[in-house]
Motif scaffolding. Sequence first.
Motif, PDB file in Angstrom:
ATOM      1  N   VAL A 188       0.829  -1.204   0.000  1.00 17.55           N
ATOM      2  CA  VAL A 188       0.000   0.000   0.000  1.00 17.55           C
ATOM      3  C   VAL A 188       0.866   1.258   0.000  1.00 17.55           C
ATOM      4  O   VAL A 188       0.550   2.242  -0.675  1.00 17.55           O
ATOM      5  CB  VAL A 188      -0.939   0.004   1.230  1.00 17.55           C
ATOM      6  N   LEU A 189       1.972   1.242   0.734  1.00 20.42           N
ATOM      7  CA  LEU A 189       2.829   2.431   0.837  1.00 20.42           C
ATOM      8  C   LEU A 189       3.451   2.810  -0.509  1.00 20.42           C
ATOM      9  O   LEU A 189       3.425   3.990  -0.889  1.00 20.42           O
ATOM     10  CB  LEU A 189       3.912   2.213   1.890  1.00 20.42           C
ATOM     11  N   PRO A 190       4.024   1.851  -1.271  1.00 21.48           N
ATOM     12  CA  PRO A 190       4.533   2.206  -2.601  1.00 21.48           C
ATOM     13  C   PRO A 190       3.448   2.772  -3.509  1.00 21.48           C
ATOM     14  O   PRO A 190       3.707   3.707  -4.278  1.00 21.48           O
ATOM     15  CB  PRO A 190       5.069   0.876  -3.137  1.00 21.48           C
ATOM     16  N   LEU A 191       2.248   2.218  -3.421  1.00 19.74           N
ATOM     17  CA  LEU A 191       1.144   2.736  -4.228  1.00 19.74           C
ATOM     18  C   LEU A 191       0.818   4.176  -3.827  1.00 19.74           C
ATOM     19  O   LEU A 191       0.560   5.025  -4.685  1.00 19.74           O
ATOM     20  CB  LEU A 191      -0.098   1.855  -4.071  1.00 19.74           C
ATOM     21  N   ALA A 192       0.835   4.444  -2.527  1.00 20.64           N
ATOM     22  CA  ALA A 192       0.540   5.794  -2.033  1.00 20.64           C
ATOM     23  C   ALA A 192       1.619   6.782  -2.470  1.00 20.64           C
ATOM     24  O   ALA A 192       1.324   7.904  -2.891  1.00 20.64           O
ATOM     25  CB  ALA A 192       0.416   5.781  -0.514  1.00 20.64           C
ATOM     26  N   VAL A 193       2.880   6.371  -2.373  1.00 19.91           N
ATOM     27  CA  VAL A 193       3.993   7.236  -2.789  1.00 19.91           C
ATOM     28  C   VAL A 193       3.897   7.535  -4.282  1.00 19.91           C
ATOM     29  O   VAL A 193       4.074   8.678  -4.719  1.00 19.91           O
ATOM     30  CB  VAL A 193       5.350   6.568  -2.465  1.00 19.91           C
ATOM     31  N   GLY A 194       3.621   6.499  -5.069  1.00 21.23           N
ATOM     32  CA  GLY A 194       3.469   6.690  -6.509  1.00 21.23           C
ATOM     33  C   GLY A 194       2.321   7.621  -6.834  1.00 21.23           C
ATOM     34  O   GLY A 194       2.425   8.471  -7.728  1.00 21.23           O
ATOM     35  N   PHE A 195       1.222   7.478  -6.105  1.00 16.85           N
ATOM     36  CA  PHE A 195       0.043   8.322  -6.317  1.00 16.85           C
ATOM     37  C   PHE A 195       0.367   9.790  -6.058  1.00 16.85           C
ATOM     38  O   PHE A 195       0.051  10.664  -6.870  1.00 16.85           O
ATOM     39  CB  PHE A 195      -1.091   7.862  -5.407  1.00 16.85           C
ATOM     40  N   ILE A 196       1.001  10.065  -4.916  1.00 12.43           N
ATOM     41  CA  ILE A 196       1.319  11.452  -4.553  1.00 12.43           C
ATOM     42  C   ILE A 196       2.311  12.067  -5.539  1.00 12.43           C
ATOM     43  O   ILE A 196       2.159  13.224  -5.966  1.00 12.43           O
ATOM     44  CB  ILE A 196       1.887  11.507  -3.118  1.00 12.43           C
ATOM     45  N   ALA A 197       3.330  11.300  -5.917  1.00 16.98           N
ATOM     46  CA  ALA A 197       4.331  11.797  -6.869  1.00 16.98           C
ATOM     47  C   ALA A 197       3.689  12.111  -8.213  1.00 16.98           C
ATOM     48  O   ALA A 197       3.993  13.128  -8.849  1.00 16.98           O
ATOM     49  CB  ALA A 197       5.450  10.773  -7.036  1.00 16.98           C
ATOM     50  N   ALA A 198       2.780  11.230  -8.657  1.00 13.73           N
ATOM     51  CA  ALA A 198       2.101  11.432  -9.936  1.00 13.73           C
ATOM     52  C   ALA A 198       1.176  12.640  -9.876  1.00 13.73           C
ATOM     53  O   ALA A 198       1.070  13.399 -10.851  1.00 13.73           O
ATOM     54  CB  ALA A 198       1.316  10.181 -10.313  1.00 13.73           C
ATOM     55  N   PHE A 199       0.521  12.841  -8.739  1.00 13.46           N
ATOM     56  CA  PHE A 199      -0.408  13.967  -8.598  1.00 13.46           C
ATOM     57  C   PHE A 199       0.328  15.303  -8.671  1.00 13.46           C
ATOM     58  O   PHE A 199      -0.065  16.200  -9.423  1.00 13.46           O
ATOM     59  CB  PHE A 199      -1.157  13.859  -7.274  1.00 13.46           C
ATOM     60  N   ILE A 200       1.402  15.444  -7.922  1.00 14.59           N
ATOM     61  CA  ILE A 200       2.121  16.719  -7.880  1.00 14.59           C
ATOM     62  C   ILE A 200       2.789  17.023  -9.223  1.00 14.59           C
ATOM     63  O   ILE A 200       2.683  18.138  -9.754  1.00 14.59           O
ATOM     64  CB  ILE A 200       3.170  16.707  -6.753  1.00 14.59           C
ATOM     65  N   SER A 201       3.478  16.031  -9.789  1.00 15.77           N
ATOM     66  CA  SER A 201       4.130  16.250 -11.080  1.00 15.77           C
ATOM     67  C   SER A 201       3.088  16.448 -12.182  1.00 15.77           C
ATOM     68  O   SER A 201       3.313  17.201 -13.140  1.00 15.77           O
ATOM     69  CB  SER A 201       5.046  15.078 -11.430  1.00 15.77           C
ATOM     70  N   GLY A 202       1.931  15.810 -12.032  1.00  8.49           N
ATOM     71  CA  GLY A 202       0.853  15.982 -13.000  1.00  8.49           C
ATOM     72  C   GLY A 202       0.297  17.393 -13.010  1.00  8.49           C
ATOM     73  O   GLY A 202      -0.033  17.933 -14.070  1.00  8.49           O
ATOM     74  N   LEU A 203       0.185  17.994 -11.845  1.00  7.79           N
ATOM     75  CA  LEU A 203      -0.278  19.383 -11.755  1.00  7.79           C
ATOM     76  C   LEU A 203       0.625  20.309 -12.567  1.00  7.79           C
ATOM     77  O   LEU A 203       0.147  21.150 -13.340  1.00  7.79           O
ATOM     78  CB  LEU A 203      -0.291  19.843 -10.293  1.00  7.79           C
ATOM     79  N   LEU A 204       1.917  20.149 -12.371  1.00  5.61           N
ATOM     80  CA  LEU A 204       2.886  20.997 -13.068  1.00  5.61           C
ATOM     81  C   LEU A 204       2.860  20.748 -14.571  1.00  5.61           C
ATOM     82  O   LEU A 204       2.875  21.693 -15.374  1.00  5.61           O
ATOM     83  CB  LEU A 204       4.291  20.741 -12.518  1.00  5.61           C
ATOM     84  N   ALA A 205       2.818  19.464 -14.953  1.00  2.00           N
ATOM     85  CA  ALA A 205       2.860  19.115 -16.373  1.00  2.00           C
ATOM     86  C   ALA A 205       1.609  19.560 -17.110  1.00  2.00           C
ATOM     87  O   ALA A 205       1.675  19.990 -18.268  1.00  2.00           O
ATOM     88  CB  ALA A 205       3.052  17.610 -16.529  1.00  2.00           C
ATOM     89  N   CYS A 206       0.451  19.466 -16.460  1.00  2.00           N
ATOM     90  CA  CYS A 206      -0.809  19.855 -17.094  1.00  2.00           C
ATOM     91  C   CYS A 206      -0.803  21.341 -17.449  1.00  2.00           C
ATOM     92  O   CYS A 206      -1.151  21.738 -18.563  1.00  2.00           O
ATOM     93  CB  CYS A 206      -1.983  19.541 -16.169  1.00  2.00           C
ATOM     94  N   LYS A 207      -0.386  22.167 -16.508  1.00  2.00           N
ATOM     95  CA  LYS A 207      -0.328  23.606 -16.756  1.00  2.00           C
ATOM     96  C   LYS A 207       0.698  23.940 -17.834  1.00  2.00           C
ATOM     97  O   LYS A 207       0.477  24.813 -18.678  1.00  2.00           O
ATOM     98  CB  LYS A 207       0.016  24.338 -15.451  1.00  2.00           C
ATOM     99  N   TRP A 208       1.806  23.235 -17.811  1.00  2.00           N
ATOM    100  CA  TRP A 208       2.868  23.460 -18.797  1.00  2.00           C
ATOM    101  C   TRP A 208       2.399  23.069 -20.187  1.00  2.00           C
ATOM    102  O   TRP A 208       2.640  23.776 -21.171  1.00  2.00           O
ATOM    103  CB  TRP A 208       4.102  22.659 -18.398  1.00  2.00           C
ATOM    104  N   MET A 209       1.694  21.946 -20.279  1.00  6.72           N
ATOM    105  CA  MET A 209       1.258  21.446 -21.573  1.00  6.72           C
ATOM    106  C   MET A 209       0.263  22.394 -22.229  1.00  6.72           C
ATOM    107  O   MET A 209       0.253  22.565 -23.456  1.00  6.72           O
ATOM    108  CB  MET A 209       0.643  20.052 -21.412  1.00  6.72           C
ATOM    109  N   ILE A 210      -0.606  23.013 -21.460  1.00  4.99           N
ATOM    110  CA  ILE A 210      -1.576  23.966 -22.004  1.00  4.99           C
ATOM    111  C   ILE A 210      -0.837  25.102 -22.708  1.00  4.99           C
ATOM    112  O   ILE A 210      -1.207  25.527 -23.807  1.00  4.99           O
ATOM    113  CB  ILE A 210      -2.480  24.515 -20.883  1.00  4.99           C
ATOM    114  N   LYS A 211       0.238  25.588 -22.076  1.00  3.99           N
ATOM    115  CA  LYS A 211       1.037  26.654 -22.683  1.00  3.99           C
ATOM    116  C   LYS A 211       1.731  26.175 -23.952  1.00  3.99           C
ATOM    117  O   LYS A 211       1.811  26.890 -24.955  1.00  3.99           O
ATOM    118  CB  LYS A 211       2.073  27.158 -21.680  1.00  3.99           C
TER     119      LYS A 211
END
Length: 260
Positions: free
Chosen positions: A212-235
Amino acid sequence: MDLLQAFLLGIIQGLTEFLPVSSSGHLEIGHALLGVKGHNNLLFAVVVHGATVLSTLVVFRKDILDLFKGLLAFKWNQETKYVSFLLLSAIPVLILGLLFKEKIESLFTGNIVFVGSMLLITACLLGFTYFAKSREKSIGWLDALLIGIAQAMAVVPGISRSGSTIATGLLLGKKREDMARFSFLMVLIPIIGANFLDLVGGEMSAADSIGVLPLAVGFIAAFISGLLACKWMIKIVKQGKLIYFAAYCLIIGLIAIFAG
């Protein structure tokens, strides 16, 4: 899968889900490079895809709220029409997922030569957009279906979902900003649906073998990096710089093929 592997793979997913370079393809390459093997790779992919869905909800929260307000008016308006386009775009991937689920899952085996070959296809799609002329057309019914078919083809690791959908829209002459918005909103329906089906079908029970812990770590890492990438991709889409990602996919694809 240890915590460092989960963290790195989560970042890879978050960045590549929105950038037109194939998140599934990069996850497969990441699994191979990090030595992560096993039949539960697909489970991890589902979890981190869920994280990027949450990123999309945060970035487009105002757009989504406006769509819900329009739907709650219970009349045929621009918001209802737009949601209908989103639903229509989800039909091809739904059909593909229901009829060929096992075949699709069999593609996630760490075959980086295959992934590299598909990345070359993504490179070609992105390259074509360099020559596409924007005719500033709004998205219509046929457009939504064709873009949905492009999304369905992206279930193959190495074919970028955002790349194929945005490229299809641009080749159809749609507005760049509209295509970025539509591409990121249309993915919500199939991914949320896939996560729900896996949960109901008991696929999540495989979490015990990953942890469960690796899944949680992967989830959080994907969420934060996804926020940045989504905004960047729009530009990036607005500025018409997809050709750089075509070159990137070409290089990574060739490396994957020769390394395999």
